[in-house]
Motif scaffolding. Structure first.
Motif, PDB file in Angstrom:
ATOM      1  N   LEU A   6     102.306  32.508 100.796  1.00  0.00           N
ATOM      2  CA  LEU A   6     102.270  31.309 101.634  1.00  0.00           C
ATOM      3  C   LEU A   6     102.457  30.021 100.845  1.00  0.00           C
ATOM      4  O   LEU A   6     102.563  28.948 101.428  1.00  0.00           O
ATOM      5  N   THR A   7     102.482  30.124  99.531  1.00  0.00           N
ATOM      6  CA  THR A   7     102.663  28.920  98.722  1.00  0.00           C
ATOM      7  C   THR A   7     104.132  28.504  98.707  1.00  0.00           C
ATOM      8  O   THR A   7     105.035  29.320  98.878  1.00  0.00           O
ATOM      9  N   ASN A   8     104.350  27.212  98.514  1.00  0.00           N
ATOM     10  CA  ASN A   8     105.702  26.648  98.369  1.00  0.00           C
ATOM     11  C   ASN A   8     106.591  26.841  99.595  1.00  0.00           C
ATOM     12  O   ASN A   8     107.813  26.971  99.478  1.00  0.00           O
ATOM     13  N   LEU A   9     105.986  26.863 100.784  1.00  0.00           N
ATOM     14  CA  LEU A   9     106.789  26.956 102.007  1.00  0.00           C
ATOM     15  C   LEU A   9     107.314  25.586 102.441  1.00  0.00           C
ATOM     16  O   LEU A   9     108.238  25.492 103.237  1.00  0.00           O
ATOM     17  N   LEU A  27      97.469  46.024 117.422  1.00  0.00           N
ATOM     18  CA  LEU A  27      98.530  45.040 117.208  1.00  0.00           C
ATOM     19  C   LEU A  27      99.893  45.688 117.465  1.00  0.00           C
ATOM     20  O   LEU A  27     100.236  46.692 116.834  1.00  0.00           O
ATOM     21  N   PRO A  28     100.700  45.148 118.381  1.00  0.00           N
ATOM     22  CA  PRO A  28     102.012  45.736 118.651  1.00  0.00           C
ATOM     23  C   PRO A  28     102.916  45.706 117.425  1.00  0.00           C
ATOM     24  O   PRO A  28     102.865  44.771 116.614  1.00  0.00           O
ATOM     25  N   ALA A  29     103.767  46.726 117.302  1.00  0.00           N
ATOM     26  CA  ALA A  29     104.674  46.822 116.160  1.00  0.00           C
ATOM     27  C   ALA A  29     105.600  45.618 116.078  1.00  0.00           C
ATOM     28  O   ALA A  29     105.957  45.165 114.986  1.00  0.00           O
ATOM     29  N   GLU A  30     105.982  45.070 117.225  1.00  0.00           N
ATOM     30  CA  GLU A  30     106.897  43.929 117.211  1.00  0.00           C
ATOM     31  C   GLU A  30     106.264  42.705 116.560  1.00  0.00           C
ATOM     32  O   GLU A  30     106.968  41.882 115.952  1.00  0.00           O
ATOM     33  N   LEU A  31     104.931  42.574 116.650  1.00  0.00           N
ATOM     34  CA  LEU A  31     104.266  41.458 115.984  1.00  0.00           C
ATOM     35  C   LEU A  31     104.132  41.724 114.485  1.00  0.00           C
ATOM     36  O   LEU A  31     104.228  40.793 113.677  1.00  0.00           O
ATOM     37  N   ARG A  32     103.887  42.970 114.109  1.00  0.00           N
ATOM     38  CA  ARG A  32     103.847  43.312 112.689  1.00  0.00           C
ATOM     39  C   ARG A  32     105.183  42.990 112.018  1.00  0.00           C
ATOM     40  O   ARG A  32     105.241  42.629 110.851  1.00  0.00           O
ATOM     41  N   ALA A  33     106.257  43.128 112.784  1.00  0.00           N
ATOM     42  CA  ALA A  33     107.592  42.883 112.237  1.00  0.00           C
ATOM     43  C   ALA A  33     107.940  41.401 112.171  1.00  0.00           C
ATOM     44  O   ALA A  33     109.021  41.037 111.696  1.00  0.00           O
ATOM     45  N   ARG A  34     107.032  40.532 112.627  1.00  0.00           N
ATOM     46  CA  ARG A  34     107.307  39.090 112.652  1.00  0.00           C
ATOM     47  C   ARG A  34     107.015  38.399 111.331  1.00  0.00           C
ATOM     48  O   ARG A  34     107.547  37.322 111.059  1.00  0.00           O
ATOM     49  N   GLY A  35     106.129  38.967 110.518  1.00  0.00           N
ATOM     50  CA  GLY A  35     105.781  38.249 109.292  1.00  0.00           C
ATOM     51  C   GLY A  35     104.743  38.979 108.469  1.00  0.00           C
ATOM     52  O   GLY A  35     104.600  40.205 108.551  1.00  0.00           O
ATOM     53  N   LEU A  36     103.985  38.239 107.667  1.00  0.00           N
ATOM     54  CA  LEU A  36     102.944  38.804 106.816  1.00  0.00           C
ATOM     55  C   LEU A  36     101.734  39.168 107.664  1.00  0.00           C
ATOM     56  O   LEU A  36     101.153  38.306 108.322  1.00  0.00           O
ATOM     57  N   GLY A 185     113.512  22.574 117.145  1.00  0.00           N
ATOM     58  CA  GLY A 185     113.866  22.320 115.747  1.00  0.00           C
ATOM     59  C   GLY A 185     112.674  22.287 114.820  1.00  0.00           C
ATOM     60  O   GLY A 185     112.762  21.718 113.724  1.00  0.00           O
ATOM     61  N   TRP A 186     111.557  22.907 115.219  1.00  0.00           N
ATOM     62  CA  TRP A 186     110.327  22.849 114.439  1.00  0.00           C
ATOM     63  C   TRP A 186     110.041  24.121 113.651  1.00  0.00           C
ATOM     64  O   TRP A 186     109.161  24.126 112.789  1.00  0.00           O
ATOM     65  N   LEU A 187     110.715  25.213 113.939  1.00  0.00           N
ATOM     66  CA  LEU A 187     110.313  26.508 113.407  1.00  0.00           C
ATOM     67  C   LEU A 187     110.306  26.535 111.881  1.00  0.00           C
ATOM     68  O   LEU A 187     109.369  27.050 111.257  1.00  0.00           O
ATOM     69  N   SER A 188     111.339  25.978 111.246  1.00  0.00           N
ATOM     70  CA  SER A 188     111.415  26.029 109.781  1.00  0.00           C
ATOM     71  C   SER A 188     110.383  25.134 109.113  1.00  0.00           C
ATOM     72  O   SER A 188     110.105  25.286 107.915  1.00  0.00           O
ATOM     73  N   HIS A 227     106.925  32.709 109.473  1.00  0.00           N
ATOM     74  CA  HIS A 227     107.770  31.610 109.011  1.00  0.00           C
ATOM     75  C   HIS A 227     109.104  32.229 108.600  1.00  0.00           C
ATOM     76  O   HIS A 227     109.140  33.369 108.110  1.00  0.00           O
ATOM     77  N   PRO A 228     110.230  31.513 108.785  1.00  0.00           N
ATOM     78  CA  PRO A 228     111.537  32.098 108.439  1.00  0.00           C
ATOM     79  C   PRO A 228     111.644  32.598 107.008  1.00  0.00           C
ATOM     80  O   PRO A 228     112.432  33.506 106.728  1.00  0.00           O
ATOM     81  N   ARG A 229     110.852  32.036 106.090  1.00  0.00           N
ATOM     82  CA  ARG A 229     110.956  32.451 104.690  1.00  0.00           C
ATOM     83  C   ARG A 229     109.896  33.479 104.281  1.00  0.00           C
ATOM     84  O   ARG A 229     109.795  33.823 103.102  1.00  0.00           O
ATOM     85  N   LEU A 230     109.137  33.957 105.258  1.00  0.00           N
ATOM     86  CA  LEU A 230     108.131  34.969 104.944  1.00  0.00           C
ATOM     87  C   LEU A 230     108.658  36.363 105.270  1.00  0.00           C
ATOM     88  O   LEU A 230     109.260  36.579 106.324  1.00  0.00           O
ATOM     89  N   PRO A 231     108.411  37.335 104.386  1.00  0.00           N
ATOM     90  CA  PRO A 231     108.857  38.703 104.659  1.00  0.00           C
ATOM     91  C   PRO A 231     107.982  39.363 105.714  1.00  0.00           C
ATOM     92  O   PRO A 231     106.826  38.973 105.923  1.00  0.00           O
ATOM     93  N   ALA A 232     108.533  40.350 106.387  1.00  0.00           N
ATOM     94  CA  ALA A 232     107.775  41.133 107.366  1.00  0.00           C
ATOM     95  C   ALA A 232     107.155  42.316 106.637  1.00  0.00           C
ATOM     96  O   ALA A 232     107.817  43.326 106.383  1.00  0.00           O
ATOM     97  N   GLN A 233     105.888  42.182 106.270  1.00  0.00           N
ATOM     98  CA  GLN A 233     105.208  43.255 105.554  1.00  0.00           C
ATOM     99  C   GLN A 233     103.707  43.090 105.690  1.00  0.00           C
ATOM    100  O   GLN A 233     103.214  42.004 106.015  1.00  0.00           O
ATOM    101  N   GLU A 234     102.984  44.166 105.458  1.00  0.00           N
ATOM    102  CA  GLU A 234     101.531  44.105 105.463  1.00  0.00           C
ATOM    103  C   GLU A 234     101.043  43.903 104.040  1.00  0.00           C
ATOM    104  O   GLU A 234     101.498  44.582 103.118  1.00  0.00           O
ATOM    105  N   VAL A 235     100.156  42.938 103.854  1.00  0.00           N
ATOM    106  CA  VAL A 235      99.599  42.679 102.535  1.00  0.00           C
ATOM    107  C   VAL A 235      98.108  42.985 102.560  1.00  0.00           C
ATOM    108  O   VAL A 235      97.436  42.777 103.560  1.00  0.00           O
ATOM    109  N   GLU A 236      97.605  43.481 101.445  1.00  0.00           N
ATOM    110  CA  GLU A 236      96.203  43.859 101.350  1.00  0.00           C
ATOM    111  C   GLU A 236      95.471  42.874 100.441  1.00  0.00           C
ATOM    112  O   GLU A 236      95.521  42.987  99.214  1.00  0.00           O
TER     113      GLU A 236
END
Length: 391
Positions: A6-9, A27-36, A185-188, A227-236
């Motif tokens: 989440l740093t340097n976004l 949590l639905p799979a489609e939300l897991r695929a949205r980001g971290l 125009g706010w998403l990024s 966020h557009p620059r965040l990968p879709a993955q689970e972090v521990e």
């Protein structure tokens, strides 16, 4: 706990979407695929206390909020106190009429808008309380009481499917919110945080809903950073409600001195509390209180509430709650009794390297410093709580 991704976004805005009563395992799979995605420990299993923890970064013994009649002390800094930002809170759980008591809990002005982005301008910090998986489940058009009455003889799998259907429907609303951010125009420029205030019981421990003895199905909730620059993955990483404010502060470079409320460098665990007070004729006000400590692998729950007071909780679940027809079933009633009878329970394999009873007593005493402010709920607010299954 800082999340390195989440740093340097380089963001300007924050939008926190709190989907009510969503379990980690729902949590639905489609939300897991949205980001971290991070497994998150709720600071409480009750909405007012959890929302107060999310916006203050502190636990209930510190901020003093225990129920809907509570109100955050104005001396506590919150998510809505960021200088230079347009901050706002909006409730879209149920009718958008401004009667939800969460407004007064958080010291926010009531609002009747159904579009959370209406009249919003950058830079902003916006929080929305949304339906999530809260009762009435699915897309039932009535109240929670009507839902449970209608489903009093339904198979439990039907309720569980209905609960999951409601979460998926709410996920569609969340997707619409992301599309609105993009259209404006706010998403990024916006860090979007999807989370929940607590989970939901669907028969586990013989219980339904989310007010009673603490269990992992209530404590573990999802948090998804989008966020557009965040990968879709689970972090521990160890993460809880009390980490959200510091995450926002670090992302926006505000409140530089903010840190999560963890003590003695206990960064591998988080706490969850539940407290409720009721009037008992002839005995006056009585309190049922649960404390718990958790990590990703499990937790320990402790109560020092006398057994006779906990017995009143059992009777309320069996005789007066809106889910009473479900808890009376043979498949659940004995588990219900065992849930309330236990003074201490352990779930999973947390492998804590300390005495959990001493730890909980110590942390509760250390944090219990805030004087609770309270308000009298309006008739409309009381009706709203009844419709949602609280009263």
């Amino acid at each position: 706990m800082p999340v390195p991704e989440l740093t340097n976004l380089n963001i300007e805005n924050v939008y926190v979407y709190v989907a009510d009563a969503v379990r980690w395992d729902s949590l639905p799979a489609e939300l897991r695929a949205r980001g971290l995605t991070i497994k998150t420990i709720a600071a409480s299993i009750h909405s007012p206390a959890s929302f107060a923890s999310i916006v203050t970064g502190s636990y209930p013994p510190t901020h003093g909020v225990t129920d809907f009649e509570s109100q955050l002390p104005e001396t506590l800094r919150t998510l809505f106190d960021c200088d230079g930002y347009n901050t706002d809170f909006v409730n879209t759980l149920g009718p958008a009429d401004g009667h939800d008591p969460i407004y007064s809990v958080l010291n926010q002005a009531p609002d009747d808008r159904s579009d959370p982005f209406k009249n919003v301008s950058e830079p902003f910090i916006l929080m929305e309380r949304a339906q999530g998986g809260h009762a009435p489940y699915g897309q039932h058009g009535g109240t929670a009481a009507e839902y449970f009455e209608t489903h009093r003889n339904a198979p439990i799998d039907t309720l569980r499917d209905s609960y999951q259907k409601g979460i998926r429907s709410d996920a569609e609303q969340f997707r619409d919110r992301l599309e609105t951010l993009e259209e404006n125009g706010w998403l990024s420029d916006t860090l979007v945080i999807y989370t929940s205030d607590h989970g939901e019981l669907l028969g586990e421990g013989g219980m339904f809903g989310h007010n009673g003895p603490i269990r992992p199905e209530l404590v573990y909730v999802p948090t998804v950073f989008v966020h557009p620059r965040l990968p879709a993955q689970e972090v521990e990483v160890p993460f809880g409600h009390t980490d959200i404010l510091s995450t926002v502060a670090e992302s926006l470079n505000v409140f530089e001195e903010v840190s999560p409320e963890h003590h003695d460098n206990r960064t591998n665990r988080r706490y969850s509390f539940y407290e409720t007070e009721f009037q008992l004729p002839g005995f006056g006000p009585q309190t049922m209180r649960y404390k718990s400590v958790w990590n990703d692998d499990g937790g320990a729950v402790l109560t020092e509430t006398p057994r006779w007071i906990r017995a009143i909780g059992v009777l309320d679940d069996l005789l007066d709650s809106q889910q009473r027809f479900l808890t009376r079933r043979r498949a659940f009633i004995f588990n219900l009794l065992n849930s309330y009878r236990a003074r201490r329970q352990q779930f999973g394999s947390p492998e804590f390297k300390f005495n959990t009873k001493t730890d909980l007593e110590t942390v509760y005493t250390a944090l219990n410093t805030s004087v609770e402010d309270s308000v009298e709920l309006s008739e409309e607010a009381c009706n709203r709580l009844h419709d949602l299954g609280y009263k």
